[in-house]
Every structure is written in structure tokens, then in C-alpha cells.
Write an enzyme that holds these catalytic residues in place. Structure first.
Site, PDB file in Angstrom:
ATOM      1  N   GLU A 255      89.691 125.665  65.444  1.00 46.62           N
ATOM      2  CA  GLU A 255      88.104 125.379  65.741  1.00 46.62           C
ATOM      3  C   GLU A 255      88.577 125.518  67.285  1.00 46.62           C
ATOM      4  O   GLU A 255      89.341 125.405  68.444  1.00 46.62           O
ATOM      5  CB  GLU A 255      88.441 123.771  66.255  1.00 46.62           C
ATOM      6  CG  GLU A 255      87.790 123.260  64.559  1.00 46.62           C
ATOM      7  CD  GLU A 255      87.861 121.595  64.432  1.00 46.62           C
ATOM      8  OE1 GLU A 255      88.330 121.881  65.655  1.00 46.62           O
ATOM      9  OE2 GLU A 255      87.015 120.910  63.997  1.00 46.62           O
TER      10      GLU A 255
ATOM     11  N   THR B  62      91.563 118.339  58.548  1.00 44.31           N
ATOM     12  CA  THR B  62      92.678 118.175  57.259  1.00 44.31           C
ATOM     13  C   THR B  62      92.707 119.244  56.627  1.00 44.31           C
ATOM     14  O   THR B  62      91.065 120.545  57.023  1.00 44.31           O
ATOM     15  CB  THR B  62      91.178 117.198  56.287  1.00 44.31           C
ATOM     16  OG1 THR B  62      91.139 115.826  56.917  1.00 44.31           O
ATOM     17  CG2 THR B  62      91.770 117.252  55.189  1.00 44.31           C
TER      18      THR B  62
ATOM     19  N   THR C 269      82.672 109.945  64.161  1.00 48.62           N
ATOM     20  CA  THR C 269      83.156 108.940  63.009  1.00 48.62           C
ATOM     21  C   THR C 269      81.587 108.039  62.862  1.00 48.62           C
ATOM     22  O   THR C 269      82.185 107.322  63.338  1.00 48.62           O
ATOM     23  CB  THR C 269      84.340 107.690  63.186  1.00 48.62           C
ATOM     24  OG1 THR C 269      85.646 108.824  63.103  1.00 48.62           O
ATOM     25  CG2 THR C 269      84.677 106.749  62.382  1.00 48.62           C
TER      26      THR C 269
ATOM     27  N   ASN D 279      85.568 118.283  68.998  1.00 49.06           N
ATOM     28  CA  ASN D 279      85.849 117.019  69.253  1.00 49.06           C
ATOM     29  C   ASN D 279      85.279 116.732  69.840  1.00 49.06           C
ATOM     30  O   ASN D 279      85.518 115.749  69.616  1.00 49.06           O
ATOM     31  CB  ASN D 279      87.137 117.889  69.381  1.00 49.06           C
ATOM     32  CG  ASN D 279      88.000 118.281  67.504  1.00 49.06           C
ATOM     33  OD1 ASN D 279      87.937 117.803  66.612  1.00 49.06           O
ATOM     34  ND2 ASN D 279      87.781 119.785  68.219  1.00 49.06           N
TER      35      ASN D 279
END
Lengths: 224, 232
Positions: free
Chosen positions: B88, B1, B232, B227
Site C-alpha cells: 500500500e 492479509t 472496520t 489506512n
């Protein structure tokens, strides 16, 4: 699995102890010149249970109600703070804004009606700090969140810390850096810039512009 | 984000802030790419409290407006570039510049497509002067693009298209493709250029005066590691 976790943990280098990788240190300012009338802070809440000491709540306040505008993602699944902040700015016609409150660690995205209420509560609790009478136009605060999608915020923890964040407001470079750190997630360094400038009609006045940003992944913005 | 907050003590009329911010963001935060994913939360806010005094910027045709627009756009661009530098797992900071285009919109679209291409980004990580992947992304970038008016869609002419690397040390560009014809590339020099953190890719369309720029980074093993572990 554990090895992967260890490797990934290294990338949260602004998180546990505030260290920045040597190759990135040149991008972190050691001083700055900041706009008059704005105060900022970075406060630890512990939005993520694993965060035991890193600031994860940024508060930015204007000493007087100010003009504000924002651009937002065009993603159809817009997070609750996006919806709440856009509506607030529409309602206020970009004026009378007092603050910005931002948490990291949880995006408050795809969290349903409860998430909307959480975002509204963050704004309203920030407003309360100013002890101003209502002008009938609702909240005066822009709300932002960043972190994992699909989880509810630990909202009470955040609300409890907003007065503390307000009391911690200040104008120094360290305050700005703390706020910039507080919005980081997988970022390896806080992103903060400041400049001075003048305008043609007022060449003798020194104006300031300062900004902080965050982002390291899920980045291909398309905002309007 | 992506999140951003920009503040100034200059006096700006509330009605002008949206256009000032939108113009600045289109050339800065809306012109960066790390992994091609658009977040649910991206937000950039601009606050102006007028605390420094002076005459309010109240007209979008005033000198002050144009001056502030330039300052804000440059400032937002510098902030946006910091995000790319912290991509990243990124090891490179890459400017993709598309020039000689009939329209800025088309040039930006092409630059964004090159900046988003996983194969271009992995080649950059591998220090491979792979102009073929750059050309490939250029070639499909304007297909099925309903957002652009037909008059704005340039015809990408392979025989007029050129690709170069601009070194970050100020030395002359390394031409990889000129008017559709591959150059005999000095691989040693290409490797030296790609050793640097900063690199600029220039795509010349040979069909106009407009230009579009995107900033991107490479894809590394670390991106997958980070990642693959983010839950989540």
C-alpha cells in the site's frame, strides 16, 4: 474526510473497473499455462455493499479429489476460515480435497461462533456442487476470507452465489485472471503466475504450476 | 492479509505436501514485510492433483522431491515478491540481504528487523542513503530473542559489520560502511541508485557463511491515507 476518501478510492483500482495503474501493468500476465484438471472462476457477490460489479468470490476446483496442504497465520486471533480449513486438512490428512472458496470484502475474523458456522457453510455449499456421496470425513473445501475484521459475512448472499461460481468454472487465462481479481482488496493489480517444469524421473512430461496471491497491507506473514 | 493458492498437476504424495509447502513459504511468503503487521487470516494453500501423470513423488529423499522443492520455492518467492511490489503506497521494492552470518536463522531475523523498521522505510521513501538507521535496526535485532538457541545467536560485532547498496542496474555496489567505519559516500551516486524502483541493501556481519533475505518496500504518505480511511 471526503477528500481522503477520494484519494483512498483510487487505490481500489482493480475494484470498480478492472483497470491497473500503468506502472503495475507489467506484472499482470497476458497469457499463461495452467495445470490440468483445475478449474477456476471469479464471481460478483457484493460482499461489501459498495461493490456493485467487481468479482469478490473466487472458486477453484479440482476435477478429481486431490492432495492439499496449507500454512496458516500464527496470530492468536485466527479468523474462522483459518480454523475451519486447518481442521478440515487435519481430518482429511491432506487428501481428498476438491476445492478452494475465497471471498474478499470481509475477513470473517473475530466473529465468534456465528463466524465459524459461516465459514463451515461456505465449505459445505462448495462441496454440494460436486454431488459426491459423503465419505464421512466432512467438508472437502479450503475456505479463505479477506477484508475488514470484526464483521459477519453476508453469508446468505455468498451461499446463493456459490452454484453460480461453480457453473462459471473454466480453465482459460481469463478464468484464472478473474479468480485472481476476485481475491483482491486494496491490491492495485491481480497477482497471478504460471510456469511449466519437468521432473528428473519423467523428463518427457510437461508439468504446470500456477498460483494466485493477494496482499497489499497488514503484511508481515508468519505462517506455519 | 496475505492469501495464496498454488496448484500443480504433478503427482505428489499427500504426506509430503506439508513439508514442501512449509520449506517454500519460509523462504518466500514468510520473508516479506510491508507494514510489520501479521494478519488474522494469512493462508497459503498448495494443491496437487497428479493430472499430468508420471511417477508420484513419494520420498523426501528422492531427486524428484528436491527438484520440485526448488521449483516450488522459486515460484512461491516470485508470487511473494508481487505482494511487496503492490504494498500500500509503496514506491520501492527493496531486497534486504544479510550475509556472513553464523546462522541462517539469525541472518533472517536481522533482515526481517531491517525490513520492518519504519525509519529505514521512510528513509528509502525519501531517497536517503541513511545507513545509520540500517545499522541501528541490525544492532537491536537479536536482543531478547528467546526463539533462537544460544549457539545460533551470533555476536554482532560493530567492527566487522559492513553495509552497502547494490544498484538494480548492475553497476558496482555503493559501500556505506566498511568494518564499522563510515565511507565517504558519493551523495550524487547514492541519489541515482535510490531513484530506481528496485534496490538491494546488503549487510555483511563478517562472522560466518550463512545468509538471510527479506523483501520489503518503503513507507509513503499514501500508506497513511489508505489506512486512515479503512474502516472496520
Amino acid at each position: 474526510r471526503s477528500q481522503t476518501s477520494t484519494t483512498a478510492q483510487r487505490h481500489y483500482s482493480v475494484a470498480p473497473n478492472g483497470t491497473v495503474p500503468p506502472t503495475k501493468q507489467k506484472y499482470v500476465p497476458t497469457k499463461g499455462t495452467y495445470p490440468k484438471g483445475f478449474l477456476v472462476s471469479g464471481t460478483h457477490v457484493g460482499v461489501k455493499p459498495t461493490n456493485t460489479g467487481t468479482p469478490d468470490l473466487a472458486f477453484l476446483a479440482s476435477e478429481t479429489p486431490c492432495a492439499a496442504a496449507a500454512v496458516f497465520t500464527k496470530n492468536k486471533f485466527q479468523a474462522a476460515p483459518v480454523t475451519v480449513s486447518r481442521e478440515m486438512l487435519r481430518r482429511r490428512e491432506n487428501t481428498g480435497v476438491r476445492s478452494v472458496i475465497i471471498n474478499s470484502g470481509c475477513a470473517n475474523a473475530v466473529t465468534g461462533k456465528g463466524g465459524m458456522q459461516d465459514a463451515e457453510q461456505m465449505g459445505l455449499h462448495a462441496d454440494k456442487c460436486f454431488e459426491e456421496p459423503s465419505d464421512g470425513k466432512g467438508s472437502r473445501t479450503i475456505v479463505m476470507s479477506t477484508g475488514v475484521i470484526g464483521q459477519r459475512l453476508p453469508i446468505q448472499k455468498i451461499l446463493n452465489k456459490i452454484p453460480l461460481a461453480f457453473n462459471a468454472l473454466g480453465t482459460s487465462h481469463e478464468h484464472w485472471l478473474a479468480a485472481a481479481r476476485a481475491i483482491c482488496t486494496t491490491d492495485t493489480f491481480p497477482k497471478l503466475l504460471s510456469r511449466t517444469f519437468s521432473l528428473p524421473s519423467s523428463p518427457s512430461i510437461k508439468y504446470c504450476i500456477a498460483g494466485m496471491t493477494k496482499g497489499a497491507g497488514m503484511i508481515h506473514p508468519n505462517m506455519a | 492479509t496475505l492469501l495464496g493458492v498454488i496448484t500443480t498437476d504433478a503427482p505428489v504424495a499427500p504426506a509430503l505436501l506439508s513439508s514442501l509447502l512449509t520449506n517454500a513459504v519460509n523462504k518466500s511468503f514468510n520473508s516479506i514485510c510491508i507494514d510489520g503487521d501479521t494478519s488474522t487470516n494469512d493462508t497459503v494453500a498448495l494443491l496437487a492433483n497428479g493430472a499430468a501423470g508420471g511417477k508420484e513423488i513419494s520420498s523426501d529423499s528422492s531427486q524428484d522431491y528436491y527438484s520440485f522443492q526448488g521449483i516450488l520455492t522459486e515460484f512461491a518467492t516470485d508470487l511473494a515478491k508481487l505482494v511487496v511490489r503492490d504494498g500500500e503506497g509503496a514506491t520501492k521494492f527493496v531486497t534486504v540481504r544479510v550475509t556472513e552470518s553464523p546462522s541462517e536463522a539469525a541472518a533472517r531475523k536481522i533482515a526481517g528487523t531491517v525490513a520492518r523498521s519504519p525509519l529505514v522505510k521512510t528513509a528509502l521513501y525519501g531517497k536517503d542513503a541513511n545507513w545509520g538507521r540500517i545499522l541501528c535496526a541490525t544492532g537491536y535485532s537479536l536482543i531478547s530473542e528467546p526463539g533462537l538457541p544460544a549457539s545460533d545467536v551470533p555476536e554482532i560485532v560493530p567492527e566487522k559489520t559492513s553495509v552497502s547498496f547494490m544498484p538494480s542496474d548492475g553497476s558496482p555496489e555503493l559501500k556505506l560502511l566498511v568494518n564499522g567505519e563510515p565511507e565517504s559516500v558519493d551523495e550524487t551516486r547514492a541519489s541515482q541508485i535510490l531513484e530506481h524502483e528496485d534496490l538491494e541493501i546488503v549487510v555483511r556481519l563478517g562472522g560466518g557463511q550463512a545468509e538471510g533475505v527479506y523483501w520489503t518496500c518503503d513507507y509513503s504518505h499514501e500508506y497513511i491515507t489508505i489506512n486512515g480511511d479503512y474502516r472496520t
